[in-house]
Scaffold this active site. Structure first.
Site, PDB file in Angstrom:
ATOM      1  N   LYS A 113      -6.553  -5.594  -1.500  1.00 25.00           N
ATOM      2  CA  LYS A 113      -5.771  -4.602  -2.239  1.00 25.00           C
ATOM      3  C   LYS A 113      -6.626  -3.857  -3.266  1.00 25.00           C
ATOM      4  CE  LYS A 113      -2.544  -2.498  -4.434  1.00 25.00           C
ATOM      5  NZ  LYS A 113      -1.370  -1.764  -4.094  1.00 25.00           N
ATOM      6  N   CYS A 148      -1.404   2.885 -10.239  1.00 22.42           N
ATOM      7  CA  CYS A 148      -2.250   1.944  -9.496  1.00 22.42           C
ATOM      8  C   CYS A 148      -3.748   2.138  -9.715  1.00 22.42           C
ATOM      9  CB  CYS A 148      -1.950   2.043  -8.006  1.00 22.42           C
ATOM     10  SG  CYS A 148      -0.388   1.309  -7.568  1.00 22.42           S
ATOM     11  N   PHE A 181       0.852  -1.201   0.000  1.00 24.72           N
ATOM     12  CA  PHE A 181       0.000   0.000   0.000  1.00 24.72           C
ATOM     13  C   PHE A 181       0.881   1.241   0.000  1.00 24.72           C
ATOM     14  CE2 PHE A 181      -2.319  -3.425   2.171  1.00 24.72           C
ATOM     15  CZ  PHE A 181      -3.481  -3.471   1.407  1.00 24.72           C
ATOM     16  N   GLU A 200       3.609   6.487  -4.078  1.00 27.39           N
ATOM     17  CA  GLU A 200       4.830   7.025  -4.675  1.00 27.39           C
ATOM     18  C   GLU A 200       5.134   8.372  -4.022  1.00 27.39           C
ATOM     19  OE1 GLU A 200       4.915   7.063  -8.931  1.00 27.39           O
ATOM     20  OE2 GLU A 200       4.105   5.039  -9.040  1.00 27.39           O
ATOM     21  N   GLY A 211      -9.587  17.679  -7.539  1.00 30.19           N
ATOM     22  CA  GLY A 211      -8.496  17.996  -8.462  1.00 30.19           C
ATOM     23  C   GLY A 211      -8.846  17.593  -9.876  1.00 30.19           C
TER      24      GLY A 211
END
Ligand code: UDX
Length: 434
Positions: A207, A263, A152, A155, A256
């Site tokens: 996930k 991902c 998890f 970046e 945004g």
């Protein structure tokens, strides 16, 4: 523990370096000889804050090494992590598992003694079963257990996320493997990070469910932002007003230009495909994907509208090209669709990004500037697409003096309307009445 990381990409490299930092012996393997050679010279294949120092200190301590030779490393290992890529398969959007299965077959040939094989790559439900079948078929004598342990990591914050996780999810049924995984994560476990032990299929689904939920949360606030603009409300206040409710939570409520990255786009699509295959469609996620795809192009149209509907021959400057700050990753970045929309409308686009320009060159044919002020030179509008820290305190009078028309479109709500307007800009933000 002797740990092998198969795949020295983003996840393998960060996880390998962090495990070494915990005191384990780690060998990172990759088929790309140039990458391994570079790593052996201390050169990182990706930009991730703190990674080069972490790799350097653990290499010099003798706990971390890099090789192209998988066999000898696996022979000596207690745990082998599969951290290879699972890109979207061309054509159907399913996760491409060919690298995972090839790694499993190769690992199988070198297993010696009880070995735990862990899928860290993001893989659809049931992949662990197939990995197990492949290893058994390739090497019927092998003593092994297959475990799912999704990552998890964000970046740009990956090392911190690894060392201070909200939770560690381990899908395991074999008792010996459970003991090994507890040992692997002992430093975090002692540090109170919850270890969630569950079945392998459940772990694989966790996930996807986590990433799909986060993608949905962002998309939700993005739609609320659009509504705010129509009704004269302020999306940042709405985020705060709902996020303080502990059941909702304040994170991932920043409106945004739409989510991107390696991902969310890929994993939401793969989840939709898996669900369709099992005749159990996840319609909220299907809709999330469609809304997010539309949004990126809509952001380009919003810039065109801010310039009165005609951008032909006008220069437009883009601040930030990567899908988020502190990375050089351009994958599915909103900037790609925004730039395309502007170019299709006849604009002359230039862009600047602190780390992403090399990758951006492969994806868009625009002029690249050496800094934010060069982007502003002769521009009819500036568009802030990625909220890098260096764009948070720009010299607004200087920017304005360089531009032909002072139009500022802030797709990340970095600035306050009052301060930008005070300098004479025509300022457009997200989720606020203009
Ligand atoms: C994500 C998950 O956070 C991580 O747990 C998973 O393992 C991999 O995918 P990452 O893609 O690195 O990590 O970035 P993240 O910080 O989650 O941002 C993803 C995208 O969502 C970016 O484009 C970002 O700009 C956008 N985003 C995020 C928003 O638009 N608003 C938000 O509030 C948060």
């Amino acid at each position: 523990m002797r740990i092998v990381m198969v795949g020295s990409g983003y996840v393998g490299l960060v996880s390998g370096a962090c495990f070494a930092d915990f005191g384990h012996d780690v060998v990172c393997v990759d088929k790309a000889a140039e990458k391994i050679a570079a790593l052996n010279n201390g050169i990182m294949p990706i930009y991730e804050p703190g990674l080069d120092a972490l790799v350097a200190s653990n290499r010099s301590a003798g706990r971390l090494s890099f090789t192209t030779e998988l066999g000898p490393a696996v022979e000596a290992a207690d745990v082998v992590f599969i951290a290879v890529g699972t890109p979207s398969r061309r054509g159907d959007g399913h996760a491409d598992l060919s690298y995972v299965y090839a790694a499993a077959a190769e690992i199988a040939q070198s297993i010696k003694g009880f070995t735990v094989v862990v899928t860290k790559s993001t893989v659809p439900v049931g992949t662990g079963d197939e990995v197990e079948r492949i290893i058994r078929e390739t090497n019927p004598e092998a003593d092994f257990a297959v475990v799912s342990n999704p990552e998890f990591l964000r970046e740009g914050a990956a090392i911190d996320d690894f060392k201070r996780p909200d939770r560690i999810v381990v899908g395991v049924t074999d008792d010996r493997a459970r003991g090994v995984m507890t040992e692997v994560y002992r430093p975090l476990y002692l540090n109170q990070s919850p270890l969630v032990f569950t079945g392998r299929r459940t772990s694989e689904l966790i996930k996807y469910a986590a990433n799909a939920f986060l993608a949905m949360k962002i998309t939700f606030i993005n739609e609320i932002a659009d509504l705010c603009e129509r009704v004269g409300a302020d999306v940042q206040d709405v985020s705060r007003g709902i996020g303080l409710d502990g059941r909702i939570g304040s994170k991932f409520l920043h409106a945004g230009p739409g989510y991107g990255g390696s991902c969310f786009p890929k994993d939401t699509l793969a989840l939709v495909k898996t669900a369709q295959d099992h005749d159990s469609p996840v319609r909220l996620i299907e809709t999330t994907i469609a809304i997010n795809d539309n949004r990126k192009r809509a952001m380009g149209r919003r810039v065109i509208a801010a310039l009165g509907g005609d951008v032909r021959g006008k220069k437009i400057g883009i601040l930030g090209l990567t899908f988020k700050p502190n990375t050089d990753d351009m994958r599915d970045s909103p900037a790609i669709a925004i730039v395309q929309t502007l170019k299709d409308a006849g604009a002359i686009v230039s862009g600047y990004d602190p780390e992403g320009i090399d990758n951006a060159r492969q994806m868009m044919d625009i002029a690249f500037a050496s800094g934010p002020y060069q982007v502003a030179e002769g521009a009819a509008a500036l568009v802030l697409v990625t909220e890098w820290n260096q764009f948070r305190a720009l010299d607004l009078p200087r920017l304005k003096s360089l531009m032909v028309t002072p139009v500022f479109v802030d797709l990340r709500n970095v600035y306050r309307a009052s301060e930008v307007e005070a300098h004479g800009f025509d300022y457009h933000a997200i989720g606020k009445a203009d």
